[in-house]
Design a protein around this motif. Structure first.
Motif, PDB file in Angstrom:
ATOM      1  N   TRP A  43      14.249 -52.812 -48.250  1.00  0.00           N
ATOM      2  CA  TRP A  43      15.670 -53.081 -48.472  1.00  0.00           C
ATOM      3  C   TRP A  43      16.222 -54.003 -47.389  1.00  0.00           C
ATOM      4  N   MET A  44      16.046 -53.578 -46.112  1.00  0.00           N
ATOM      5  CA  MET A  44      16.641 -54.308 -45.000  1.00  0.00           C
ATOM      6  C   MET A  44      15.903 -55.599 -44.673  1.00  0.00           C
ATOM      7  N   GLY A  45      14.572 -55.580 -44.782  1.00  0.00           N
ATOM      8  CA  GLY A  45      13.781 -56.716 -44.368  1.00  0.00           C
ATOM      9  C   GLY A  45      13.462 -57.714 -45.467  1.00  0.00           C
ATOM     10  N   MET A  46      13.835 -57.399 -46.706  1.00  0.00           N
ATOM     11  CA  MET A  46      13.591 -58.329 -47.795  1.00  0.00           C
ATOM     12  C   MET A  46      14.852 -58.576 -48.620  1.00  0.00           C
ATOM     13  N   CYS A  47      15.412 -57.485 -49.170  1.00  0.00           N
ATOM     14  CA  CYS A  47      16.552 -57.641 -50.083  1.00  0.00           C
ATOM     15  C   CYS A  47      17.809 -58.169 -49.386  1.00  0.00           C
ATOM     16  N   VAL A  48      18.144 -57.585 -48.233  1.00  0.00           N
ATOM     17  CA  VAL A  48      19.366 -57.999 -47.532  1.00  0.00           C
ATOM     18  C   VAL A  48      19.322 -59.471 -47.112  1.00  0.00           C
ATOM     19  N   PRO A  49      18.227 -59.949 -46.502  1.00  0.00           N
ATOM     20  CA  PRO A  49      18.173 -61.382 -46.159  1.00  0.00           C
ATOM     21  C   PRO A  49      18.218 -62.292 -47.389  1.00  0.00           C
ATOM     22  N   LEU A  50      17.528 -61.907 -48.467  1.00  0.00           N
ATOM     23  CA  LEU A  50      17.532 -62.735 -49.681  1.00  0.00           C
ATOM     24  C   LEU A  50      18.935 -62.822 -50.285  1.00  0.00           C
ATOM     25  N   TYR A  51      19.650 -61.704 -50.243  1.00  0.00           N
ATOM     26  CA  TYR A  51      20.984 -61.661 -50.851  1.00  0.00           C
ATOM     27  C   TYR A  51      22.035 -62.337 -49.974  1.00  0.00           C
ATOM     28  N   SER A  52      22.001 -62.059 -48.668  1.00  0.00           N
ATOM     29  CA  SER A  52      23.071 -62.510 -47.765  1.00  0.00           C
ATOM     30  C   SER A  52      22.774 -63.846 -47.092  1.00  0.00           C
ATOM     31  N   GLY A  53      21.490 -64.200 -47.004  1.00  0.00           N
ATOM     32  CA  GLY A  53      21.125 -65.414 -46.275  1.00  0.00           C
ATOM     33  C   GLY A  53      21.042 -65.204 -44.777  1.00  0.00           C
ATOM     34  N   CYS A  54      21.084 -63.951 -44.324  1.00  0.00           N
ATOM     35  CA  CYS A  54      21.003 -63.701 -42.880  1.00  0.00           C
ATOM     36  C   CYS A  54      19.608 -64.067 -42.373  1.00  0.00           C
ATOM     37  N   GLN A  55      19.501 -64.292 -41.062  1.00  0.00           N
ATOM     38  CA  GLN A  55      18.238 -64.695 -40.456  1.00  0.00           C
ATOM     39  C   GLN A  55      17.301 -63.498 -40.341  1.00  0.00           C
ATOM     40  N   LEU A  56      16.052 -63.717 -40.670  1.00  0.00           N
ATOM     41  CA  LEU A  56      15.042 -62.661 -40.613  1.00  0.00           C
ATOM     42  C   LEU A  56      13.982 -63.018 -39.579  1.00  0.00           C
ATOM     43  N   TRP A  57      13.793 -62.142 -38.622  1.00  0.00           N
ATOM     44  CA  TRP A  57      12.799 -62.333 -37.569  1.00  0.00           C
ATOM     45  C   TRP A  57      11.757 -61.222 -37.693  1.00  0.00           C
ATOM     46  N   TYR A  58      10.529 -61.498 -37.267  1.00  0.00           N
ATOM     47  CA  TYR A  58       9.467 -60.501 -37.335  1.00  0.00           C
ATOM     48  C   TYR A  58       8.926 -60.181 -35.942  1.00  0.00           C
ATOM     49  N   ALA A  59       8.664 -58.898 -35.712  1.00  0.00           N
ATOM     50  CA  ALA A  59       7.992 -58.491 -34.489  1.00  0.00           C
ATOM     51  C   ALA A  59       6.506 -58.800 -34.648  1.00  0.00           C
ATOM     52  N   GLU A  60       5.904 -59.335 -33.591  1.00  0.00           N
ATOM     53  CA  GLU A  60       4.492 -59.739 -33.677  1.00  0.00           C
ATOM     54  C   GLU A  60       3.552 -58.537 -33.628  1.00  0.00           C
ATOM     55  N   ALA A  61       3.797 -57.638 -32.673  1.00  0.00           N
ATOM     56  CA  ALA A  61       2.937 -56.468 -32.499  1.00  0.00           C
ATOM     57  C   ALA A  61       3.674 -55.451 -31.641  1.00  0.00           C
ATOM     58  N   LEU A  62       3.139 -54.235 -31.598  1.00  0.00           N
ATOM     59  CA  LEU A  62       3.792 -53.183 -30.814  1.00  0.00           C
ATOM     60  C   LEU A  62       3.944 -53.546 -29.342  1.00  0.00           C
ATOM     61  N   PRO A  63       2.918 -54.114 -28.687  1.00  0.00           N
ATOM     62  CA  PRO A  63       3.069 -54.468 -27.263  1.00  0.00           C
ATOM     63  C   PRO A  63       4.133 -55.531 -27.005  1.00  0.00           C
TER      64      PRO A  63
END
Length: 246
Positions: A43-63
C-alpha cells in the motif's frame, strides 16, 4: 498463507482515502524497506506513490538503513514499535536518558536539542510518522512528542487492505489506534469483536470459500478476530488481539 485476493478498485479507493486524509503530495518522500509482499508495504510503497506522485526511496540493506534514512529524509515514515524503541535506544547509547530529558526541559536550548536528536534519528523532515502492528508504550509515545514528533497509530488488516482506523494529527489518545476513515463503518459485535465495512474489503481467499465465509459477514463486514471498544470521539481501543493485523 491463505492467499488473500484484492481488486484494483479496493487498492485505488483506499489509497485515495489515505492520501486525502493526510494530504500526500508529489513533494512528499517515503522510504521503502519492507518486502512488497507485505500488505502495508504494498500500500505505502507502491499504491501511494503511484497515486500521489510522491518520491519513493529504497533502503539498500539492513546495515545501511540509518544512512538510507538520512539520505532520503522522508516526510512520511511508517514503522513498528520495536524500531521506534531502537531509535530511542540509539540516542541513549550516546547520551544518558536523564541528560537527554534534562536538556529537553530547558527552554530555548530544547529547540536546538530536538533538531539535533531528530537529525540523528533520521526522520528530521518527517511531517507524518506512523506506527502499527503492536501498541506503542505510552512513555515512548510521550518521549517522541517531546521531540516534536507525533507518532500516529493505525489499525488494519491485509483482508481490508490496511484501511480501517488511523489516528489523526492533534487527535491522538494513548492506548487507542484512532478513528475509522470517513468511508469506513466500524461496529463492535455482541461478543466484542471489531468488524469493519470498508472499501478495502478483500475479494476473498484464493480457492478457499470456506475461510472467506468465516471472515466476511453476510452484510459485507470484515471480521477482524480482534476485540475492542470505542470512546466518545469514535477512537478505537483494541482490548484483545485475535488474528494478525498491521
Amino acid at each position: 498463507p491463505k492467499g488473500f485476493m484484492t481488486s484494483f478498485r479496493a487498492m485505488t479507493d483506499t489509497t485515495a482515502g489515505f492520501c486525502g486524509v493526510l494530504n500526500v503530495t508529489p513533494n512528499d518522500r517515503y522510504l521503502s524497506y519492507l518486502p512488497i509482499a507485505h500488505g502495508m508495504e504494498r500500500w505505502m510503497g507502491m499504491c501511494v506513490p503511484l497515486y500521489s506522485g510522491c518520491q519513493l526511496w529504497y533502503a539498500e540493506a539492513l546495515p545501511t538503513f540509518v544512512a538510507d534514512l538520512n539520505r532520503c529524509e522522508p516526510t512520511l515514515f511508517v514503522s513498528v514499535p520495536r524500531l521506534w524503541t531502537k531509535f530511542q535506544a540509539g540516542i541513549f547509547t550516546k547520551l544518558p536518558e536523564k541528560k537527554v530529558n534534562n536538556l529537553l526541559s530547558i527552554p530555548l536550548i530544547n529547540i536546538l536539542v530536538k533538531k539535533k536528536l531528530l537529525k540523528a534519528l533520521g526522520p528530521s523532515k518527517c511531517r507524518l510518522a506512523g506506527s502499527g502492528s503492536a501498541p506503542l508504550p505510552a512513555d515512548l509515545l510521550m518521549w517522541y512528542r517531546k521531540l516534536g514528533l507525533e507518532l500516529l497509530e493505525g489499525y488494519g488488516m491485509t483482508e481490508n487492505f490496511n484501511y480501517s482506523h488511523m489516528s489523526k494529527p492533534g487527535q491522538t489518545r494513548v492506548g487507542y489506534v484512532g478513528s475509522a476513515y470517513d468511508d469506513v463503518t466500524c461496529r463492535i459485535a455482541s461478543d466484542g469483536e471489531i468488524q469493519v465495512l470498508t472499501p478495502g474489503k478483500m475479494m476473498g481467499y484464493y480457492k478457499n470459500p470456506e475461510a472467506t465465509a468465516e471472515t466476511i459477514t453476510e452484510d459485507g463486514y470484515v471480521r477482524t478476530g480482534d476485540k475492542g471498544s470505542v470512546d466518545e470521539q469514535g477512537r478505537l481501543k483494541i482490548t484483545e488481539i485475535g488474528r494478525a493485523h498491521v
